[in-house]
Design an enzyme around this catalytic site. Structure first.
Site, mmCIF file in Angstrom:
data_model
loop_
_atom_site.group_PDB
_atom_site.id
_atom_site.type_symbol
_atom_site.label_atom_id
_atom_site.label_comp_id
_atom_site.label_asym_id
_atom_site.label_seq_id
_atom_site.Cartn_x
_atom_site.Cartn_y
_atom_site.Cartn_z
ATOM 1 N N ASN A 297 -0.273 -7.122 4.595
ATOM 2 C CA ASN A 297 -0.671 -6.349 3.422
ATOM 3 C C ASN A 297 0.010 -4.972 3.484
ATOM 4 O OD1 ASN A 297 -2.120 -4.450 1.840
ATOM 5 N ND2 ASN A 297 -3.742 -5.950 1.576
ATOM 6 N N HIS B 150 -0.667 0.051 2.087
ATOM 7 C CA HIS B 150 -0.719 1.419 2.619
ATOM 8 C C HIS B 150 0.648 2.098 2.681
ATOM 9 C CE1 HIS B 150 -4.921 1.397 2.988
ATOM 10 N NE2 HIS B 150 -4.922 0.313 3.733
ATOM 11 N N HIS C 242 -2.374 -5.565 -3.196
ATOM 12 C CA HIS C 242 -3.547 -5.516 -4.073
ATOM 13 C C HIS C 242 -3.208 -4.605 -5.248
ATOM 14 C CE1 HIS C 242 -8.206 -4.721 -4.243
ATOM 15 N NE2 HIS C 242 -7.701 -5.048 -5.418
ATOM 16 N N ARG D 118 -4.671 -2.747 -7.829
ATOM 17 C CA ARG D 118 -6.018 -2.291 -8.217
ATOM 18 C C ARG D 118 -5.980 -1.757 -9.641
ATOM 19 N NH1 ARG D 118 -9.421 -1.416 -3.332
ATOM 20 N NH2 ARG D 118 -10.943 -0.696 -4.841
ATOM 21 N N ARG E 4 -4.103 2.844 -7.413
ATOM 22 C CA ARG E 4 -4.084 3.949 -6.451
ATOM 23 C C ARG E 4 -2.958 3.819 -5.415
ATOM 24 N NH1 ARG E 4 -9.507 2.723 -2.963
ATOM 25 N NH2 ARG E 4 -10.473 2.822 -5.005
ATOM 26 N N GLU F 37 -3.539 -9.738 -4.536
ATOM 27 C CA GLU F 37 -4.997 -9.566 -4.608
ATOM 28 C C GLU F 37 -5.319 -8.854 -5.913
ATOM 29 O OE1 GLU F 37 -5.532 -8.871 0.194
ATOM 30 O OE2 GLU F 37 -5.980 -7.242 -1.196
ATOM 31 N N THR G 17 -11.792 0.709 0.489
ATOM 32 C CA THR G 17 -11.120 -0.583 0.583
ATOM 33 C C THR G 17 -12.127 -1.638 0.135
ATOM 34 O OG1 THR G 17 -9.992 -2.126 2.093
ATOM 35 C CG2 THR G 17 -11.768 -0.827 3.029
ATOM 36 N N THR G 18 -11.682 -2.905 -0.013
ATOM 37 C CA THR G 18 -12.590 -3.942 -0.487
ATOM 38 C C THR G 18 -13.768 -4.067 0.482
ATOM 39 O OG1 THR G 18 -10.550 -5.061 -1.116
ATOM 40 C CG2 THR G 18 -12.591 -6.283 -1.417
ATOM 41 N N GLU H 229 -10.649 -16.953 1.265
ATOM 42 C CA GLU H 229 -10.281 -16.032 2.341
ATOM 43 C C GLU H 229 -11.587 -15.485 2.885
ATOM 44 O OE1 GLU H 229 -7.038 -13.263 1.805
ATOM 45 O OE2 GLU H 229 -7.991 -11.803 3.139
ATOM 46 N N HIS I 290 -9.317 -8.859 6.824
ATOM 47 C CA HIS I 290 -9.996 -7.573 6.653
ATOM 48 C C HIS I 290 -10.455 -7.021 8.000
ATOM 49 C CE1 HIS I 290 -11.919 -4.226 4.697
ATOM 50 N NE2 HIS I 290 -11.362 -4.639 3.574
ATOM 51 N N GLY J 125 -3.419 -5.698 7.178
ATOM 52 C CA GLY J 125 -2.679 -4.581 6.598
ATOM 53 C C GLY J 125 -2.752 -3.300 7.396
HETATM 54 N N1 PXP Z 1 -7.714 -9.373 2.707
HETATM 55 C C1 PXP Z 1 -8.256 -8.796 1.612
HETATM 56 C C2 PXP Z 1 -8.833 -9.684 0.554
HETATM 57 C C3 PXP Z 1 -8.268 -7.400 1.449
HETATM 58 O O1 PXP Z 1 -8.821 -6.850 0.351
HETATM 59 C C4 PXP Z 1 -7.665 -6.604 2.446
HETATM 60 C C5 PXP Z 1 -7.615 -5.112 2.266
HETATM 61 O O2 PXP Z 1 -6.810 -4.792 1.178
HETATM 62 C C6 PXP Z 1 -7.093 -7.241 3.566
HETATM 63 C C7 PXP Z 1 -7.158 -8.631 3.683
HETATM 64 C C8 PXP Z 1 -6.437 -6.471 4.671
HETATM 65 O O3 PXP Z 1 -7.394 -5.675 5.301
HETATM 66 P P1 PXP Z 1 -6.934 -4.613 6.397
HETATM 67 O O4 PXP Z 1 -6.091 -3.607 5.695
HETATM 68 O O5 PXP Z 1 -8.229 -4.065 6.906
HETATM 69 O O6 PXP Z 1 -6.158 -5.362 7.437
#
Ligand code: PXP
Length: 292
Positions: free
Chosen positions: A7, A10, A49, A51, A55, A76, A106-107, A158, A198, A220
């Site tokens: 991901n 960032h 993602h 959004r 952002r 996403e 974050t989500t 997921e 996540h 990510g």
């Molecule tokens: N999966 C989903 C559905 C997410 O929303 C996110 C965060 O954007 C991630 C994975 C990746 O999470 P992290 O950045 O904490 O690794």
């Protein structure tokens, strides 16, 4: 081997810190360049993602990524009409529908698919699948959510690993893994394919690899932050090495507190990645085991 989706949101977060609303100049760092580095390092897919508040990743990023990446694009998105229409047009390989709140960093949690029968979610899943896009639903490890995801025709779920990532004790960690494993088993039985993500990082990812039927981990924040010190290709390769090494034994399910630091468990224990003992201090700290 379990596959890695990286991901890269960032990278765009860092760009927006300087260039929010600025056009007509080179805006750095570029998520397309990041995706290229991630692919060169051997990752299996790129996740972004889009959004509602844009952002970090914006529409142009997604268009350019669609045109340039060689692996899989996982987009996403929240179930909102404009973004779903955009996805339909762009045709990522996969979409992951997520809940979205403006105020969150974050989500925060999984989708509530159980109570979605009166929402647009079932129609959105059908519409995106008709467009030839694989549809995944980001859900908590809850059997009712898994059954509901299968019921509305998703191809993937997921599993949200945020609770697992936030556990402090072996007992809590084992309990979360048990829930995730039960959800993955049920999903597979119902014909769903299973991804997870996540909060996963260089310490806790090995613990999740024993989950049954796991196909892809989407990671990510930890990869992008580590890349500041070791470079993006190296941070992706380090994570891939963890996937190659495979699962860690599941800790016993007792609820004891983490032990007080002692002379023997206080220092980080080094791990070996792909036969290479990590020597740099930064790597040592990110890969240090908790000593428990
Ligand atoms: N999966 C989903 C559905 C997410 O929303 C996110 C965060 O954007 C991630 C994975 C990746 O999470 P992290 O950045 O904490 O690794």
């Amino acid at each position: 081997m379990i596959r890695l989706g990286v991901n890269i949101d960032h990278v765009a977060t860092l760009r927006q810190a300087r260039y929010q609303g600025v056009t007509g100049v080179v805006r750095e760092p570029d998520p397309v360049w990041a995706a290229n580095e991630v692919e060169l390092a051997g990752a299996h897919g790129i996740t972004v993602h889009l959004r509602e508040d844009r952002r970090h990743i914006d529409d142009l990023d997604v268009r350019l990524l669609r045109q340039t990446i060689r692996t899989r694009l996982n987009l996403e998105l929240a179930d909102t009409p404009a973004i779903v229409a955009f996805a339909e047009k762009i045709k990522p390989d996969e979409v992951c529908l997520v809940p979205e709140k403006r105020q969150e960093l974050t989500t925060e949690g999984g989708l509530d698919v159980v109570h979605a029968s009166h929402s647009t979610l079932p129609a959105t899943v059908a519409r995106l699948r008709r467009a030839g896009i694989a549809v995944s639903l980001f859900i908590d490890a809850d059997p009712n959510q898994v059954r509901a995801a299968a019921g509305i025709g998703a191809e993937f779920i997921e599993l949200h690993t945020g609770r697992y990532a936030n556990t402090q004790t072996d007992g809590d960690r084992a309990a979360e893994i048990k829930k995730l494993a039960a959800a993955a088993t049920l999903a597979h039985k119902l014909g769903l394919r299973v991804n997870a993500g996540h909060g996963l990082n260089y310490r806790n990812t090995a613990g999740i690899l024993a989950l049954p039927h796991l196909e892809t981990l989407n990671i990510g924040h930890s990869i992008i932050t580590r890349s500041l010190f070791v470079g993006l290709q190296q941070s992706v390769r380090d994570l891939l090495a963890i996937l190659t090494l495979g699962p860690e034994p599941i800790p016993p399910e007792s609820n004891h507190e983490p032990p007080e630091p002692t002379r023997t468990n206080r220092g980080p224990r080094l791990r070996t990645l792909g036969g290479r003992r990590l020597s740099q201090r930064s790597e040592a700290y990110s890969l240090a085991e908790s000593g428990t």
